[in-house]
Enzyme design. Structure first.
Site, PDB file in Angstrom:
ATOM      1  N   ARG A  50      32.773 -11.503 -17.532  1.00 22.39           N
ATOM      2  CA  ARG A  50      31.358 -11.256 -17.192  1.00 22.39           C
ATOM      3  C   ARG A  50      31.186 -10.059 -16.260  1.00 22.39           C
ATOM      4  O   ARG A  50      30.116  -9.460 -16.202  1.00 22.39           O
ATOM      5  CB  ARG A  50      30.694 -12.499 -16.585  1.00 22.39           C
ATOM      6  CG  ARG A  50      29.218 -12.216 -16.266  1.00 22.39           C
ATOM      7  CD  ARG A  50      28.429 -13.428 -15.841  1.00 22.39           C
ATOM      8  NE  ARG A  50      29.082 -14.246 -14.872  1.00 22.39           N
ATOM      9  CZ  ARG A  50      29.219 -13.930 -13.582  1.00 22.39           C
ATOM     10  NH1 ARG A  50      28.771 -12.792 -13.106  1.00 22.39           N
ATOM     11  NH2 ARG A  50      29.841 -14.761 -12.759  1.00 22.39           N
ATOM     12  N   TYR A 104      10.832   1.891 -29.009  1.00 25.54           N
ATOM     13  CA  TYR A 104      11.378   0.774 -29.786  1.00 25.54           C
ATOM     14  C   TYR A 104      10.634  -0.518 -29.387  1.00 25.54           C
ATOM     15  O   TYR A 104      10.389  -0.744 -28.188  1.00 25.54           O
ATOM     16  CB  TYR A 104      12.884   0.660 -29.517  1.00 25.54           C
ATOM     17  CG  TYR A 104      13.446  -0.646 -29.976  1.00 25.54           C
ATOM     18  CD1 TYR A 104      13.464  -0.975 -31.331  1.00 25.54           C
ATOM     19  CD2 TYR A 104      13.922  -1.588 -29.065  1.00 25.54           C
ATOM     20  CE1 TYR A 104      13.950  -2.195 -31.760  1.00 25.54           C
ATOM     21  CE2 TYR A 104      14.410  -2.809 -29.490  1.00 25.54           C
ATOM     22  CZ  TYR A 104      14.412  -3.104 -30.836  1.00 25.54           C
ATOM     23  OH  TYR A 104      14.883  -4.320 -31.257  1.00 25.54           O
ATOM     24  N   ASP A 176      16.675   6.728 -24.063  1.00 30.42           N
ATOM     25  CA  ASP A 176      17.344   5.958 -25.114  1.00 30.42           C
ATOM     26  C   ASP A 176      17.658   6.949 -26.230  1.00 30.42           C
ATOM     27  O   ASP A 176      16.755   7.445 -26.909  1.00 30.42           O
ATOM     28  CB  ASP A 176      16.397   4.851 -25.585  1.00 30.42           C
ATOM     29  CG  ASP A 176      16.964   4.034 -26.741  1.00 30.42           C
ATOM     30  OD1 ASP A 176      17.880   4.520 -27.425  1.00 30.42           O
ATOM     31  OD2 ASP A 176      16.463   2.918 -26.970  1.00 30.42           O
ATOM     32  N   LYS A 201      24.144   0.475 -33.243  1.00 32.89           N
ATOM     33  CA  LYS A 201      23.740   1.421 -34.278  1.00 32.89           C
ATOM     34  C   LYS A 201      24.851   2.459 -34.519  1.00 32.89           C
ATOM     35  O   LYS A 201      25.923   2.113 -34.942  1.00 32.89           O
ATOM     36  CB  LYS A 201      22.412   2.056 -33.876  1.00 32.89           C
ATOM     37  CG  LYS A 201      21.351   1.024 -33.410  1.00 32.89           C
ATOM     38  CD  LYS A 201      20.987   0.085 -34.523  1.00 32.89           C
ATOM     39  CE  LYS A 201      19.876  -0.904 -34.283  1.00 32.89           C
ATOM     40  NZ  LYS A 201      19.634  -1.588 -33.086  1.00 32.89           N
TER      41      LYS A 201
HETATM   42  N1  PLP Z   1      16.733   1.145 -28.843  1.00 37.98           N
HETATM   43  C1  PLP Z   1      16.467   1.486 -30.113  1.00 37.98           C
HETATM   44  C2  PLP Z   1      15.979   2.874 -30.394  1.00 37.98           C
HETATM   45  C3  PLP Z   1      16.625   0.570 -31.145  1.00 37.98           C
HETATM   46  O1  PLP Z   1      16.351   0.926 -32.409  1.00 37.98           O
HETATM   47  C4  PLP Z   1      17.090  -0.746 -30.834  1.00 37.98           C
HETATM   48  C5  PLP Z   1      17.273  -1.771 -31.879  1.00 37.98           C
HETATM   49  O2  PLP Z   1      16.857  -1.625 -33.002  1.00 37.98           O
HETATM   50  C6  PLP Z   1      17.329  -1.059 -29.493  1.00 37.98           C
HETATM   51  C7  PLP Z   1      17.162  -0.096 -28.532  1.00 37.98           C
HETATM   52  C8  PLP Z   1      17.791  -2.436 -29.096  1.00 37.98           C
HETATM   53  O3  PLP Z   1      19.132  -2.575 -29.400  1.00 37.98           O
HETATM   54  P1  PLP Z   1      19.878  -3.983 -29.636  1.00 37.98           P
HETATM   55  O4  PLP Z   1      19.312  -4.577 -30.892  1.00 37.98           O
HETATM   56  O5  PLP Z   1      21.309  -3.595 -29.710  1.00 37.98           O
HETATM   57  O6  PLP Z   1      19.567  -4.845 -28.449  1.00 37.98           O
END
Ligand code: PLP
Length: 397
Positions: A50, A104, A176, A201
């Site tokens: 953890r 997102y 992000d 991803k």
């Molecule tokens: N940021 C983006 C641009 C995403 O497309 C996603 C998920 O689709 C996330 C963050 C969240 O990621 P996770 O599903 O790994 O928690």
């Protein structure tokens, strides 16, 4: 100073434990919850899954830091764990966050549903209009938060100006960069303080784990790691192993995805069933010039406006054999979705219209299959839509 290795080499070799454990060329999985330590060690120095400090975590942290050109890296249980923990590290009750106006969905929900409950105020900005940002800054503004390439219209904001703006106003800048991956953009080089990823991803690239990653300066990453240790969003060692393996082919995969997506976007653009292709590599994309300046490649994500209703599109997509109708993105498999029905289904129709997301928009995450096979899969579906639409158009002409 140690020479900074090029990305393909860093993806394979950075962070690897030396000497190799029992000569193993591939880093083994340390499936041990706890590790022996010296009596008297502090809590955060103990080895425990953890606490995100097993050898699998340490190797990944160094690899991600090397890829992004950051002092330190960190992995988390998911992209959302990385994002929420980072925001909660820097923001507290009474603070104000400046966030890009198209994020997102999971991040957006956290900003609208959770942060206000914790006493954090959020204001949204248009990442393409730097002249509009200064008036949004308040005395309690702490963080500016953006996405490198937005979903699903793949817009690219004025990211260099945003990093400069954050510096000028002493704000922590977070981005992000999931859609770009380190192959196409290195936000820390632009001046951002923290780069975040859904490593689910492109970083992992095989649609078989959920993971998050981030990189930045060491004191900030250390603070985020402490918060992550408290919140418990650690990445399991087996998922660490898969992410570690996935990253080794990152540059190959994304390079191929950049090329295939551009080719597919051009073919799609010329098809009569297609009203518009949103892809930053196409000259008619509103951010094409900026994307050329900022990005190494235009990425594997695109969205396509079709001349058909949502129902007609759904019916045709059922006939796809190579592409899968599934959410998520960035894997070796090509995935297709209709955002109005999936990622943006939580919005009202009016909100979707305002955001430019119609019922006829499909999003494609281009994988690593041969582009001719992708086209052979998709073209008959588009031809069928076109055949259904044309007689109607002829009637009304
Ligand atoms: N940021 C983006 C641009 C995403 O497309 C996603 C998920 O689709 C996330 C963050 C969240 O990621 P996770 O599903 O790994 O928690």
């Amino acid at each position: 100073m140690k020479k900074q290795r090029e990305l393909p080499t860093a993806a394979i070799h950075a962070g690897e434990i030396r000497p190799r454990i029992a000569g193993a060329v591939s880093l083994p999985i340390f499936q041990s919850a706890t590790f022996e330590s010296t009596p008297g060690s502090g809590y955060h120095d103990l080895g425990y899954i953890r606490l995100n400090n097993t050898p699998n975590h340490d190797a990944l942290h160094a690899k991600i830091a090397a890829l992004e050109g950051g002092e330190a890296g960190l992995v988390a249980a998911s992209g959302m764990a990385a994002i929420t923990t980072s925001l909660l590290t820097v923001l507290g009750s009474g603070d104000h966050l400046l966030a890009q106006d198209s994020l997102y969905g999971g991040t957006q929900d956290f900003l609208t549903e959770d942060l206000p409950q914790l006493g954090v105020e959020v204001t949204y900005f248009d990442a393409s209009r730097p002249e509009s940002w200064a008036e949004l800054v308040q005395p309690n503004t702490r963080v500016v938060y953006a996405e490198a390439i937005t979903n699903p219209l793949v817009r690219v904001g004025d990211l260099a100006a945003l990093a400069r703006f954050a510096r000028q106003h002493s704000l922590v800048s977070m981005i992000d960069s999931t859609f770009a991956s380190p192959v196409n953009l290195l936000p820390l080089k632009l001046g951002f303080d923290l780069v975040l990823h859904s490593a689910t991803k492109y970083l992992n690239g095989h649609s078989d784990i959920v993971a998050g990653a981030l990189a930045g300066n060491a004191p900030l990453v250390e603070k985020i790691q402490r918060k992550l240790n408290h919140l418990g969003g650690c990445l399991d060692p087996h998922a660490c192993f898969l992410l570690h393996r996935g990253i080794k082919t990152l540059t190959l995969r994304v390079g191929q995805q950049n090329r295939s997506a551009l080719e597919l976007a051009q073919r799609l653009e010329a098809h009569p069933a297609v009203a518009r292709v949103h892809y930053p590599g196409l000259p008619d994309h509103p951010d094409h010039a900026r994307a050329r300046e900022l990005l190494e490649g235009f990425g594997g994500m695109m969205s396509v406006e079709l001349r058909a209703s949502g129902d007609e599109i759904d019916q045709q997509l059922r006939g796809l054999e190579v592409m899968s109708f599934a959410p998520s993105l960035g894997g070796v498999e090509t995935l297709i979705t209709r955002p109005a029905q999936t990622s943006h289904a939580g919005m009202t129709e009016a909100q979707r219209r305002a955001a430019g997301i119609s019922d006829s928009l499909v999003r494609i995450s281009v994988g690593c299959e041969a582009v001719d096979d992708l086209w052979a899969d998709l073209k008959p579906r588009l031809d069928a839509l076109n055949a259904a639409v044309l007689p109607e158009q002829e009637l009304t002409a």
